[in-house]
Write an enzyme that holds these catalytic residues in place. Structure first.
Site, mmCIF file in Angstrom:
data_model
loop_
_atom_site.group_PDB
_atom_site.id
_atom_site.type_symbol
_atom_site.label_atom_id
_atom_site.label_comp_id
_atom_site.label_asym_id
_atom_site.label_seq_id
_atom_site.Cartn_x
_atom_site.Cartn_y
_atom_site.Cartn_z
ATOM 1 C CE1 TYR A 1 -5.284 8.564 -26.211
ATOM 2 C CE2 TYR A 1 -4.459 10.537 -27.294
ATOM 3 C CZ TYR A 1 -5.110 9.929 -26.235
ATOM 4 O OH TYR A 1 -5.589 10.699 -25.194
ATOM 5 C CE LYS B 1 2.996 5.509 -12.804
ATOM 6 N NZ LYS B 1 3.336 6.185 -11.527
ATOM 7 C CG ASP C 1 2.563 9.331 -11.228
ATOM 8 O OD1 ASP C 1 3.712 9.461 -11.691
ATOM 9 O OD2 ASP C 1 2.260 8.424 -10.435
ATOM 10 C CG ASP D 1 -4.782 14.172 -25.108
ATOM 11 O OD1 ASP D 1 -5.029 15.399 -25.124
ATOM 12 O OD2 ASP D 1 -5.611 13.314 -25.476
ATOM 13 C CG ASP E 1 -6.247 18.966 -22.399
ATOM 14 O OD1 ASP E 1 -5.704 19.612 -23.321
ATOM 15 O OD2 ASP E 1 -7.265 18.284 -22.565
#
Length: 326
Positions: free
Chosen positions: A120, A167, A199, A223, A227
């Site tokens: 980002y 990750k 993940d 992010d 959610d």
């Protein structure tokens, strides 16, 4: 000293839930000075810019900012406002409340998301008609800062389980850096934590959210995972958030502008009021924050409830009920 609070309703239901929240804060009688600022779609149409300079400066100079929602101009409003308050941490609780249908009622999570870099950071290029690139930026300084904040947040709020999401098995250099920085902070502060591939963590959060407390994340992972966790507790409509800087912060609900119900007076103000409770904690009004949160939880459990929760109450009905509980 009287704290100055920048108030930026923004678009859609922000124009409804922010005034309702100010009524609730007025009932606490803390003597705040509320100063209005304009931003959003209508401001762009009227003035040619979604975030006027004076609104940016208002957020930068105030003690805290309450922000409602952004519509189509979200990227032109919320990202600069986060910059204005120097935000490096996005804090998003995902908690199930009594009286609200939840997939996993045992969920009580807080995502502490690095808010300045990762993918980002906006470092994109178009090398040709066929090739575009995106640079992922991870620094030791920003990673250490978010780790320090996350560990301290967990300790201050009684969360025993801290997980660092990453990750690094694929992004070996960048997430390797993130992990090394978090590990160094944990060693210096004698903090205990677990590591989890982001993940795999997504799956485990769905199956066993009770095993987790505070999750420290790089920007994109935070992010996505926050959610996902919202789905465990009934959706985005009840979730508050904070964008925290060294000396300033911005507080906003997660639900967005909800144009489908804007103007009808039926928006649920709970997430905005809970965001205000996070603001009170930030400003060292811990007792008042706890009282306000308790009042919201009581209304969520016993009603009145807005249509999103299966009731027929208005925004004002709910804010009045919260004030009655206070």
């Amino acid at each position: 000293m009287t704290e100055q609070i920048a108030v930026i309703p923004g678009d859609g239901i922000g124009q409804e839930v922010v005034p309702a929240t100010l009524d609730v804060l007025d009932a606490l009688d803390l003597g705040f000075e509320f100063v209005d600022g304009d931003a959003g779609d209508a401001v762009l149409e009227e003035r040619g810019e979604a975030l006027p300079d004076e609104t940016y400066e208002l957020a930068a100079e105030s003690d805290a900012t309450l922000f409602g929602a952004a519509g189509e101009t979200a990227a032109d409003v919320i990202l600069p406002l986060r910059e204005a308050v120097g935000s490096f941490a996005n804090v998003r609780p995902a908690r199930a409340y009594p009286g609200v249908d939840a997939v996993k009622p045992e969920t009580d999570l807080v995502f502490v998301r690095e808010n300045t870099e990762g993918v980002y950071a906006g470092i994109e290029s178009q090398l040709s008609d066929d090739v575009t690139t995106l640079t992922r930026l991870i620094t030791d300084s920003a990673s250490r800062r978010i780790a320090e904040y996350g560990f301290e947040y967990a300790e201050a709020n009684g969360y025993e389980d801290v997980t660092v999401a990453h990750k690094a098995n694929v992004m070996r250099t960048t997430d390797g850096q993130f992990l090394e920085s978090c590990s160094a902070v944990a060693e210096e502060g004698n903090y205990e934590y677990d590591e989890a591939l982001m993940d795999a963590l997504a799956m485990h959060l769905i199956m066993h959210p009770e095993d987790y407390g505070v999750v420290i994340c790089p920007n994109l992972a935070g992010d996505m995972l926050s959610d996902l966790a919202a789905g465990l507790v009934g959706g985005l409509g009840l979730l508050p958030s904070a964008n925290v800087g060294p000396d300033n912060a911005l507080f906003e609900p997660v639900h967005g502008s909800a144009p489908d119900i804007a103007g009808q007076g039926i928006a649920n103000p709970s997430a905005m009021v809970l965001s205000a409770a996070m603001m009170l904690e930030h400003l060292d009004y811990a007792d008042e924050a706890a009282t306000l949160r308790s009042a919201v939880e009581s209304v969520l459990e016993d009603g009145p409830k807005t249509p999103d929760l299966g009731g027929d109450a208005s925004t004002e009905d709910v804010s009045d009920a919260i004030i009655d509980r206070l």
